[in-house]
Design an enzyme around this catalytic site. Structure first.
Site, short mmCIF file in Angstrom:
data_model
loop_
_atom_site.label_atom_id
_atom_site.label_comp_id
_atom_site.label_asym_id
_atom_site.label_seq_id
_atom_site.Cartn_x
_atom_site.Cartn_y
_atom_site.Cartn_z
N HIS A 103 75.30 31.16 70.21
CA HIS A 103 74.47 32.35 70.39
C HIS A 103 75.07 33.54 69.64
O HIS A 103 74.72 34.69 69.92
CB HIS A 103 74.36 32.71 71.86
CG HIS A 103 73.88 31.59 72.72
ND1 HIS A 103 72.68 30.97 72.50
CD2 HIS A 103 74.44 30.97 73.79
CE1 HIS A 103 72.51 30.00 73.40
NE2 HIS A 103 73.57 29.98 74.19
N HIS A 152 68.47 27.83 74.43
CA HIS A 152 69.04 26.50 74.14
C HIS A 152 67.92 25.54 73.78
O HIS A 152 68.05 24.33 73.95
CB HIS A 152 69.79 25.96 75.35
CG HIS A 152 70.73 26.92 75.95
ND1 HIS A 152 70.39 27.76 76.99
CD2 HIS A 152 72.02 27.21 75.64
CE1 HIS A 152 71.43 28.52 77.28
NE2 HIS A 152 72.42 28.21 76.49
#
Lengths: 327, 327
Positions: A56, A215
């Site tokens: 991320h 995700h």
């Protein structure tokens, strides 16, 4: 799988080595790559620690520095960091004023930060971020997911911690910012976890995933690719509906790229989202556009609206000196 | 084609509207979207103007602001801006101290900036950037292409202009920085110009293009995808060889993403490149990692080494306040 890597086992450590070398004025690496910490700690300050699965970036390690986080614990890609990492980070950066953990709402993160908190010697509080309005429960989450709004919580609480505020006050502030912050995303492509070597999900050449998680978790629905305006309308509408009322409210509009979407498209989405929120009566007084809370090589973006008050506006404006956010 | 857009004809104007709205403290838009200019001009200062085809964002409009450019002229995607745009920009930002044009070496850009310069009323000079060591001539270029090193020229000369230096001195400084700066890139994927609707070139699932240009122009060769270390070795080797000698020289290492490559991979490449340049004896004293000179949605990166001296190091460190670069 097309990635600039040497092998799936060393991606994380090599990338962290690069991050810390490139920003050696700001960052130091913990032993065994357990955490990234602020080089110069501020005595007497509550320590802010966050972390989560890698993939991320720049969240969270790129947001460590003056005015924001004191340490970040990077897990393997899309995998929670271990309690052991969090404990090591707390030992390194807790100067005695206590530790505030900023945790995105995913079951693994919640559990591991909880275990770590129980083992910490000093006072510790937790802010749970769950800003994603797309779905109620999800693949890795009971309740709403924590997504791009996490950056807003980290920035505002980070500025307040820098001013020397106490642990209880910072926890309350973080909870308040989280409640005032809502997000939703859209994916145009999947993303590829290096160790898996193939895309997390299949998506057609003319499809998009509405309300996708960071995700690659499923969102609200799969649909045919729509125009930027139509996408913004659905996302901004969902956010505004969730708030109930945003008329006359000052707000931060944050358009976040998932990693593979060009700046040109992000600013175009910002333009569309801003018009829509302003039509709903919100006053966009602060803005952020860029890749901050990404999903590896996913194309797409999320839109975050964070309602501000005088205090949180001032805290947003306070100086920050991190790898990814600096003013 | 998967893009967050409303239509191919309005991408540029909608994106510019978003950019200027998100950074209304820094930027103003010229009439008919001809240019983006610095909101608060500094009286008596030489005006720095750049521009080029769009699709490389944040270059150049995201680099307009205090300490860097005064105006940027965005052409259509991968298409030179017109002399008319450059003239309008010069009229808007030239306070009488003259205009310095910073031009990437592409035939269209060179020709149009030259035509504009001939029509400008006051004194005007030009710095031509040609930092790409990959190939000697290319699809749109006679001589070397101007790529990511352009950012370094704009930053250093921008800081010097802010100090009030004269046009001749700034031109000499820009030429000096250009000569001290070398770059080379690698593409893992192609990129899609919106109006064309399909990738600029075909590339196999296991292939990469060595020395690619920022418009997808062919580079040195097509090869099988290699490890990050092997890629860095070839690129850094080419740059070091072109310099002749880099031992004991202080340098800025800039790893630039082409738009679709995650930060994790860029920092990993930075780590590999830094080690190699240091093995060659260079001293990496400044660093920059991120998507700054992009090629739409291309995956890949370029590596830039810019040799610094005391003066250019100080100028690099001077404050800058733009949408994309700020310290």
């Amino acid at each position: 799988m097309k990635k600039l890597i040497n092998g799936v086992d060393t991606i994380l450590t090599e990338s962290l080595d690069g991050l810390v070398a490139a920003h050696s004025d700001i960052l130091t690496l913990g032993g065994e790559h357990k955490f990234v910490r602020r080089k110069a700690l501020k005595p007497g300050k509550v320590a802010l620690i966050s972390g989560g699965g890698s993939g991320h970036e720049p969240l969270h390690a790129g947001l460590v520095g003056a005015g924001m986080l004191d340490a970040a614990c990077p897990g393997q890609v899309f995998t929670s960091p271990t309690p052991d990492q969090m404990l090591a980070a707390a030992e390194a950066v807790d100067g005695g004023a206590g530790v505030l953990l900023i945790v995105k709402n995913y079951e693994g993160d919640v559990m591991n930060f909880e275990m770590a908190a129980e083992m910490m010697a000093g006072p510790v509080e937790r802010v749970l971020v769950n800003d994603d309005v797309a779905v109620e429960d999800s693949t890795y989450t009971t309740g709403r997911r924590g997504v791009a709004g996490t950056l807003v919580v980290e920035k505002v609480v980070g500025a307040a911690a820098e001013q020397g505020r106490g642990l209880g006050e910072l926890k309350a502030l973080g909870d308040r910012v989280n409640r005032a912050t809502r997000s939703m995303g859209v994916a145009l492509t999947s993303c590829t976890v290096p160790a898996a070597g193939k895309p997390m999900f299949a998506i057609g050449e003319d499809e998009m995933e509405f309300g996708v998680g960071i995700h690659g978790e499923p969102g609200r629905r799969r649909d045919k690719l729509m125009s930027a305006d139509a996408i913004a309308e659905e996302i901004c509408g969902a956010i505004a509906a969730d708030f109930g009322a945003i008329a006359n409210k000052p707000a931060l509009l944050f358009v976040n790229g998932f990693g593979a979407t060009p700046a040109m498209e992000l600013y175009l989405m910002y333009n569309a989202a801003r018009r829509l929120f302003e039509q709903s009566g919100a006053r966009i007084v602060r803005s952020l556009v860029g890749n901050y809370v990404t999903s590896l090589d996913m194309a797409g973006c999320s839109i975050t609206l964070s309602l501000l008050d005088d205090e949180t506006t001032r805290l947003w404006d306070e100086p920050v000196h991190t790898a990814a956010l600096r003013w």
